[in-house]
Design an enzyme around this catalytic site. Structure first.
Site, short mmCIF file in Angstrom:
data_model
loop_
_atom_site.label_atom_id
_atom_site.label_comp_id
_atom_site.label_asym_id
_atom_site.label_seq_id
_atom_site.Cartn_x
_atom_site.Cartn_y
_atom_site.Cartn_z
N HIS A 145 0.88 -1.17 0.00
CA HIS A 145 0.00 0.00 0.00
C HIS A 145 0.92 1.22 0.00
CE1 HIS A 145 -3.51 -2.50 1.42
NE2 HIS A 145 -2.52 -3.19 1.95
N PHE A 146 1.03 1.89 -1.13
CA PHE A 146 1.95 3.03 -1.21
C PHE A 146 1.23 4.37 -1.09
CE2 PHE A 146 5.91 0.93 -3.41
CZ PHE A 146 6.17 0.25 -2.24
N ARG A 147 -0.10 4.35 -0.88
CA ARG A 147 -0.86 5.51 -0.39
C ARG A 147 -1.07 6.64 -1.38
NH1 ARG A 147 -2.86 2.29 3.23
NH2 ARG A 147 -1.70 2.03 5.15
N ASN A 169 -6.77 0.63 -2.01
CA ASN A 169 -7.43 1.44 -0.98
C ASN A 169 -6.74 2.79 -0.79
OD1 ASN A 169 -5.26 0.05 0.12
ND2 ASN A 169 -6.15 -0.11 2.16
N HIS A 229 -8.50 -10.52 0.65
CA HIS A 229 -8.29 -10.30 2.08
C HIS A 229 -9.45 -11.01 2.78
CE1 HIS A 229 -7.36 -7.47 5.62
NE2 HIS A 229 -8.32 -8.28 6.02
N HIS A 268 -2.03 -12.78 2.77
CA HIS A 268 -1.63 -12.71 4.19
C HIS A 268 -2.31 -13.72 5.11
CE1 HIS A 268 -5.16 -10.18 4.13
NE2 HIS A 268 -4.55 -9.06 3.90
N ASP A 273 2.75 -6.67 2.55
CA ASP A 273 1.56 -5.90 2.98
C ASP A 273 2.03 -4.58 3.59
OD1 ASP A 273 -1.00 -5.13 3.45
OD2 ASP A 273 -1.42 -6.61 5.01
N HIS A 318 1.36 4.05 8.22
CA HIS A 318 0.51 5.09 8.82
C HIS A 318 1.45 5.98 9.61
CE1 HIS A 318 -3.22 2.98 7.81
NE2 HIS A 318 -2.64 1.87 8.23
O1 DOR Z 1 -3.33 -3.98 8.31
C1 DOR Z 1 -3.76 -3.65 7.21
N1 DOR Z 1 -3.51 -2.44 6.72
N2 DOR Z 1 -4.50 -4.50 6.51
C2 DOR Z 1 -5.15 -4.12 5.39
O2 DOR Z 1 -5.86 -4.91 4.84
C3 DOR Z 1 -5.04 -2.75 4.90
C4 DOR Z 1 -3.81 -2.12 5.37
C5 DOR Z 1 -3.80 -0.63 5.16
O3 DOR Z 1 -4.08 -0.21 4.03
O4 DOR Z 1 -3.49 0.11 6.08
#
Ligand code: DOR
Length: 450
Positions: free
Chosen positions: A67-69, A99, A183, A241, A315, A319
């Site tokens: 997830h590179f945001r 996401n 997932h 995962h 994964d 944050h």
């Molecule tokens: O822990 C997680 N963080 N699981 C996920 O499925 C999404 C990910 C996130 O995008 O922060």
């Protein structure tokens, strides 16, 4: 692009380890040299040469879940910062999750992400198309030649992308052509556990309660459903995962990988941490699915060794520190990992748990086979020169000042790794050189044959 000869490496590739070298021309592997009796004079003499002097040379790692945001959540990380951290960790290609903001659930959003990848990524890339309860036509319009897969959240996680309508799930499994990466955590089980936790703790739920809320049953129920749908509709399913021993019962160790219709991934954090670690690390090791028991971790590591689980990924889900320090109900799950994944896996080699050849299967060859990545994932003549050179006996400690993630923290802080990534090449470009990154390097969009 300058041609380059890498010589005197210990090459780990396709189940073998041998002394040899690689001749790179125009970003591709033109020649692979390797023989037990390889001599200095067997290498071409008239070319720019790097003597790897006994470093282990592996195909670049392909990470099938990050997830590179970007776009929209770039205060947590972005494609430039996280891909730079990835190449410092030996990852040369990544597949990124939908996401973001906007979510990647339309062809337009997907195209925009590919443009961002081309503009900013130091590594090669592809992006998942995200499923919703009602975007089947968008999913069906997805190009199988350039898009790694369809991502289905069969459990709600960061980003509210839950697909929970039985008819929508059935249609996605029945009618889309790309691999479906899922997932799996059953939402009803999680909500029931959460209601109990709220009664017990009110708003002050401790971090170590996470695996009680997102428990074994949630994972097993949801994985069972995904597998039964895939079996019913003949879907090419990839279980992301895995975190419990129980989910391994849905997997098969006897079918050759290229014939499997159901494959599975384990992530570094589930292989590294256990329930005991919440006491010390609390929210910093909080992921969805949750890190669980030592016996689960043991089963996952054995599953890697014996061919039940096919791939290791990160994964990577950064944050900010501020977000991770919020009370349980406001704290997002996820943590960064791309910089530390390969060296963490090499610890399993040092501990005698996994041979180097197996680690290369799980992180380089197998993701290429599962997704049908064209011309990458192996050190083969004609393939892209995506390579990583590692030193196995070069201990170092993860500290705040050597963490490269935009969020600036790592659940691995304080860990001593025995191995270090020394050099990373992406399409023949020397993007990472012993601590220094060439930020001008750009990766390419991955291509898939299916
Ligand atoms: O822990 C997680 N963080 N699981 C996920 O499925 C999404 C990910 C996130 O995008 O922060």
């Amino acid at each position: 692009m300058q041609d380059l000869l890498l010589k005197n490496a210990l090459i780990v590739n396709e189940g073998k380890i041998f002394r040899g070298g690689v001749l790179i021309r125009q970003g591709r592997i033109e020649k692979l040299f390797g023989a037990p009796e390889m001599q200095e004079e067997d290498y071409p003499q008239d070319i720019r040469t790097m003597d790897l002097d006994g470093l282990y040379l592996l195909p670049g790692v392909i990470d099938d879940q990050v997830h590179f945001r970007e776009p929209g959540l770039t205060h947590k990380g972005d494609i430039a910062t996280e891909s730079a951290a990835a190449v410092a960790g030996g990852i040369t290609s990544f597949m990124e999750m939908p996401n973001t903001l906007p979510q990647t659930t339309t062809q337009k959003a997907l195209e925009e992400k590919f443009a961002l990848g081309l503009e900013h990524s130091l590594a090669n890339f592809s992006f998942y198309m995200g499923a919703t309860n009602d975007n089947l036509e968008e999913l069906r319009a997805t190009d199988p030649g350039s898009v790694c897969g369809i991502k289905v959240f069969m459990g709600a996680s960061t980003g509210n992308m839950l697909v929970d309508q039985p008819e929508s799930l059935a249609n996605i499994f029945r009618l889309t052509r790309l691999p479906i990466a899922v997932h799996c955590e059953d939402e009803a089980t999680i909500q029931a556990n959460l209601a109990i936790a709220r009664k017990l703790y009110r708003d002050d739920i401790p971090a170590h309660h996470h695996p009680v809320i997102r428990d074994h049953e949630a994972c097993e129920t949801s994985s069972r459903l995904a597998v039964s749908l895939a079996e019913r509709y003949g879907t090419r399913l990839h279980l992301l995962h895995l975190s419990t021993a129980g989910e391994l019962r849905y997997l098969d160790r006897n079918t050759p990988l290229h014939e499997k219709r159901i494959t599975a991934e384990a992530c570094i954090h589930h292989l590294w941490f256990t329930r005991e670690d919440y006491r010390e690390k609390g929210p910093w090791i909080r992921w969805n699915p949750a890190v669980k028991d030592a016996s689960d971790r043991e089963a996952l590591i054995s599953g890697l060794a014996d061919g039940l689980i096919d791939v290791v990924a990160t994964d990577h889900a950064p944050h900010t520190r501020e977000e991770k320090q919020r009370p349980y109900l406001q704290c997002p799950s996820g943590g960064p990992m791309v910089q530390h994944a390969l060296v963490a896996m090499l610890e399993f080699f040092h501990r005698g748990r996994l041979p180097l050849e197996k680690i290369v299967d799980l992180m380089c060859h197998n993701p290429a086979v599962i997704f049908g990545v064209k011309d990458r994932g192996f050190i083969r003549e004609g393939y892209a020169a995506d390579l990583v050179a590692v030193q196995l006996d070069s201990p170092w400690t993860v500290t705040a000042d050597n963490i490269r993630y935009k969020c600036g923290w790592s659940p691995m802080e304080g860990t001593v790794f025995k191995s270090a990534v020394m050099h990373t090449f992406v399409n023949g470009r020397h993007v990472y050189n012993q601590g220094k990154t060439d930020h001008a390097v750009r990766g390419e969009a991955l291509r898939f044959s299916r």
